[in-house]
Design a protein around this motif. Sequence first.
Motif, PDB file in Angstrom:
ATOM      1  N   ALA A 185      35.057  71.576  31.150  1.00  7.20           N
ATOM      2  CA  ALA A 185      33.692  72.100  31.256  1.00  7.20           C
ATOM      3  C   ALA A 185      32.701  70.985  30.945  1.00  7.20           C
ATOM      4  CB  ALA A 185      33.496  73.264  30.288  1.00  7.20           C
ATOM      5  N   ILE A 186      31.735  70.777  31.856  1.00 10.91           N
ATOM      6  CA  ILE A 186      30.743  69.719  31.634  1.00 10.91           C
ATOM      7  C   ILE A 186      29.309  70.215  31.810  1.00 10.91           C
ATOM      8  CG2 ILE A 186      32.302  67.861  32.265  1.00 10.91           C
ATOM      9  CD1 ILE A 186      30.920  67.786  34.980  1.00 10.91           C
ATOM     10  N   GLY A 187      29.134  71.511  32.041  1.00 13.71           N
ATOM     11  CA  GLY A 187      27.789  72.038  32.186  1.00 13.71           C
ATOM     12  C   GLY A 187      27.321  72.040  33.633  1.00 13.71           C
ATOM     13  N   ALA A 188      26.105  72.544  33.835  1.00 10.13           N
ATOM     14  CA  ALA A 188      25.583  72.718  35.189  1.00 10.13           C
ATOM     15  C   ALA A 188      24.455  71.763  35.535  1.00 10.13           C
ATOM     16  CB  ALA A 188      25.096  74.162  35.359  1.00 10.13           C
ATOM     17  N   GLU A 189      24.037  70.911  34.591  1.00 11.60           N
ATOM     18  CA  GLU A 189      22.927  70.005  34.860  1.00 11.60           C
ATOM     19  C   GLU A 189      23.370  68.863  35.769  1.00 11.60           C
ATOM     20  OE1 GLU A 189      19.724  70.205  34.023  1.00 11.60           O
ATOM     21  OE2 GLU A 189      20.132  72.185  33.154  1.00 11.60           O
ATOM     22  N   GLY A 190      22.563  68.623  36.797  1.00  9.51           N
ATOM     23  CA  GLY A 190      22.907  67.576  37.757  1.00  9.51           C
ATOM     24  C   GLY A 190      23.103  66.215  37.119  1.00  9.51           C
ATOM     25  N   THR A 191      22.231  65.875  36.167  1.00  8.62           N
ATOM     26  CA  THR A 191      22.348  64.566  35.507  1.00  8.62           C
ATOM     27  C   THR A 191      23.651  64.455  34.715  1.00  8.62           C
ATOM     28  OG1 THR A 191      20.983  65.466  33.709  1.00  8.62           O
ATOM     29  CG2 THR A 191      19.867  64.133  35.373  1.00  8.62           C
ATOM     30  N   SER A 192      24.072  65.562  34.083  1.00 13.48           N
ATOM     31  CA  SER A 192      25.323  65.540  33.312  1.00 13.48           C
ATOM     32  C   SER A 192      26.527  65.358  34.228  1.00 13.48           C
ATOM     33  CB  SER A 192      25.474  66.844  32.524  1.00 13.48           C
ATOM     34  OG  SER A 192      24.407  67.015  31.622  1.00 13.48           O
ATOM     35  N   ILE A 193      26.504  65.999  35.378  1.00 18.64           N
ATOM     36  CA  ILE A 193      27.614  65.898  36.328  1.00 18.64           C
ATOM     37  C   ILE A 193      27.695  64.478  36.889  1.00 18.64           C
ATOM     38  CG2 ILE A 193      28.570  66.785  38.487  1.00 18.64           C
ATOM     39  CD1 ILE A 193      26.932  69.400  37.864  1.00 18.64           C
ATOM     40  N   ILE A 194      26.559  63.928  37.257  1.00 12.96           N
ATOM     41  CA  ILE A 194      26.529  62.561  37.788  1.00 12.96           C
ATOM     42  C   ILE A 194      27.013  61.559  36.739  1.00 12.96           C
ATOM     43  CG2 ILE A 194      25.007  60.704  38.568  1.00 12.96           C
ATOM     44  CD1 ILE A 194      23.308  62.883  39.940  1.00 12.96           C
ATOM     45  N   THR A 195      26.556  61.728  35.495  1.00 15.26           N
ATOM     46  CA  THR A 195      26.976  60.840  34.409  1.00 15.26           C
ATOM     47  C   THR A 195      28.484  60.927  34.187  1.00 15.26           C
ATOM     48  OG1 THR A 195      24.833  61.041  33.300  1.00 15.26           O
ATOM     49  CG2 THR A 195      26.698  60.327  31.956  1.00 15.26           C
ATOM     50  N   ALA A 196      29.031  62.154  34.260  1.00 14.74           N
ATOM     51  CA  ALA A 196      30.482  62.338  34.076  1.00 14.74           C
ATOM     52  C   ALA A 196      31.262  61.605  35.159  1.00 14.74           C
ATOM     53  CB  ALA A 196      30.819  63.819  34.084  1.00 14.74           C
ATOM     54  N   PHE A 197      30.763  61.631  36.387  1.00  8.57           N
ATOM     55  CA  PHE A 197      31.410  60.874  37.464  1.00  8.57           C
ATOM     56  C   PHE A 197      31.296  59.370  37.202  1.00  8.57           C
ATOM     57  CE2 PHE A 197      31.128  64.584  40.510  1.00  8.57           C
ATOM     58  CZ  PHE A 197      32.482  64.598  40.830  1.00  8.57           C
ATOM     59  N   GLU A 198      30.117  58.912  36.852  1.00 11.95           N
ATOM     60  CA  GLU A 198      29.887  57.474  36.663  1.00 11.95           C
ATOM     61  C   GLU A 198      30.715  56.898  35.523  1.00 11.95           C
ATOM     62  OE1 GLU A 198      25.263  57.225  38.325  1.00 11.95           O
ATOM     63  OE2 GLU A 198      25.654  57.328  36.159  1.00 11.95           O
ATOM     64  N   LYS A 199      30.932  57.693  34.484  1.00  7.97           N
ATOM     65  CA  LYS A 199      31.715  57.225  33.333  1.00  7.97           C
ATOM     66  C   LYS A 199      33.217  57.441  33.518  1.00  7.97           C
ATOM     67  CE  LYS A 199      28.194  57.713  29.728  1.00  7.97           C
ATOM     68  NZ  LYS A 199      27.857  58.350  28.427  1.00  7.97           N
ATOM     69  N   GLY A 200      33.609  58.014  34.647  1.00  8.92           N
ATOM     70  CA  GLY A 200      35.022  58.260  34.898  1.00  8.92           C
ATOM     71  C   GLY A 200      35.590  59.417  34.103  1.00  8.92           C
ATOM     72  N   GLU A 201      34.724  60.272  33.592  1.00 11.71           N
ATOM     73  CA  GLU A 201      35.185  61.418  32.795  1.00 11.71           C
ATOM     74  C   GLU A 201      35.736  62.531  33.676  1.00 11.71           C
ATOM     75  OE1 GLU A 201      31.720  62.414  30.603  1.00 11.71           O
ATOM     76  OE2 GLU A 201      31.900  60.740  29.193  1.00 11.71           O
ATOM     77  N   ILE A 202      35.293  62.589  34.921  1.00  4.66           N
ATOM     78  CA  ILE A 202      35.834  63.550  35.881  1.00  4.66           C
ATOM     79  C   ILE A 202      36.076  62.846  37.208  1.00  4.66           C
ATOM     80  CG2 ILE A 202      34.741  65.563  34.832  1.00  4.66           C
ATOM     81  CD1 ILE A 202      32.624  65.470  37.053  1.00  4.66           C
ATOM     82  N   ASP A 203      37.010  63.385  37.996  1.00  2.00           N
ATOM     83  CA  ASP A 203      37.325  62.821  39.309  1.00  2.00           C
ATOM     84  C   ASP A 203      36.871  63.729  40.439  1.00  2.00           C
ATOM     85  OD1 ASP A 203      39.131  60.456  38.441  1.00  2.00           O
ATOM     86  OD2 ASP A 203      39.961  62.191  37.360  1.00  2.00           O
ATOM     87  N   ALA A 204      36.683  65.003  40.128  1.00  6.59           N
ATOM     88  CA  ALA A 204      36.227  65.986  41.117  1.00  6.59           C
ATOM     89  C   ALA A 204      35.372  67.005  40.378  1.00  6.59           C
ATOM     90  CB  ALA A 204      37.410  66.661  41.800  1.00  6.59           C
ATOM     91  N   PHE A 205      34.637  67.799  41.148  1.00  9.25           N
ATOM     92  CA  PHE A 205      33.786  68.804  40.535  1.00  9.25           C
ATOM     93  C   PHE A 205      33.754  70.048  41.414  1.00  9.25           C
ATOM     94  CE2 PHE A 205      29.655  70.933  40.105  1.00  9.25           C
ATOM     95  CZ  PHE A 205      29.676  71.228  38.749  1.00  9.25           C
TER      96      PHE A 205
END
Length: 342
Positions: free
Chosen positions: A172-192
């Motif tokens: 779970a990473i939340g619904a905020e666009g900035t949080s999702i983008i940051t998670a991708f950029e930091k390699g914390e998630i691979d898909a959403f």
Amino acid sequence: MKRIASILILLSLLVLTACGNSGSTEVSKTSDGKEKVKLLLAAEGTAMYYAYVARDKGFFEEEGIEVELLPGKGGSYVVQQVGAETIDLGIIAVNSVLPAWDKGIDIKMVYQVNVTNLFDFMVPENSKVTDIKQLKGKVIGVTDLGSGEVPMVRSILSSAGLNPDQDVTIRAIGAEGTSIITAFEKGEIDAFSGGAHDLISLYGRGFKSKSLLPEEYLSLPSTGIIANGKIMKENPEVVEKVSRAVAKATDFAINDPDAAYAVMKKAVPEQYTDEEIGRLFLDTFIELTKPIEPEKGYGYIYEDAWAKLIEQFSEGDEPVIKNEVNLDDYLDSSLLEKVNEF
């Protein structure tokens, strides 16, 4: 002895009262005679705009009911409360109700709000992942572990031969666009995976993606009004009134989106700080609620699409649905003709 017996009876009644009327379908009333109803929403704000429009434009009041909207804890929570009969009515992403039906819990789908899938399962445009099977060992982001996309994600993974509990991590990473983008950029998630409102938030910030959603999932139903079986037996009039108010609100928004925008901007101003994105959100969800076949009215339940939904969620080694689900026990269109009488 009679006095002691009377005292014991009185005490018993007091205890029962203190415990509350969990599961009771008796609806309390306001001082002016309106029935009071609690409507539990899986999400807050624009995704369920019709509930807010129904409240703020007086459509619930027209039906003689006073509705309290209780938003924001995810579809699984709504299903849990409706199934336990602590709340009579809820609005959910339909994927959330499937595990309850798998257990035989008496929850009726009485009104289909969105008739096409509002969820997507995607990776960044530059990702090397092109197939669900390539997600083995990777992390999949979702808005919340109780949200409506989770059963869909599990179903898609299972259909691809992956065990959603062992082969991937669902986070779970939340619904905020900035949080999702940051998670991708930091390699914390691979898909959403998320709903249309989550994806609009992403795309409004310039995010580019490619979808992994199998074609057979595109036409599945996505959002609806649920009611516990008890209230459908004992007080269906309340369900009818809530559903008709939602239908009126949907019709209102389709015909006057500017007025609907004004309602939503006032109801949830935090979702409209960026007015352009806020309007895009709302227009997207209004479009999703337009009937495919207007002559069938609002809320029409497409049983063939539901059968396909059950089939998709029954596939794989770890399916969401493990037992036989008879849709005749759960889909209830009995109120829809009256619902559309406005």
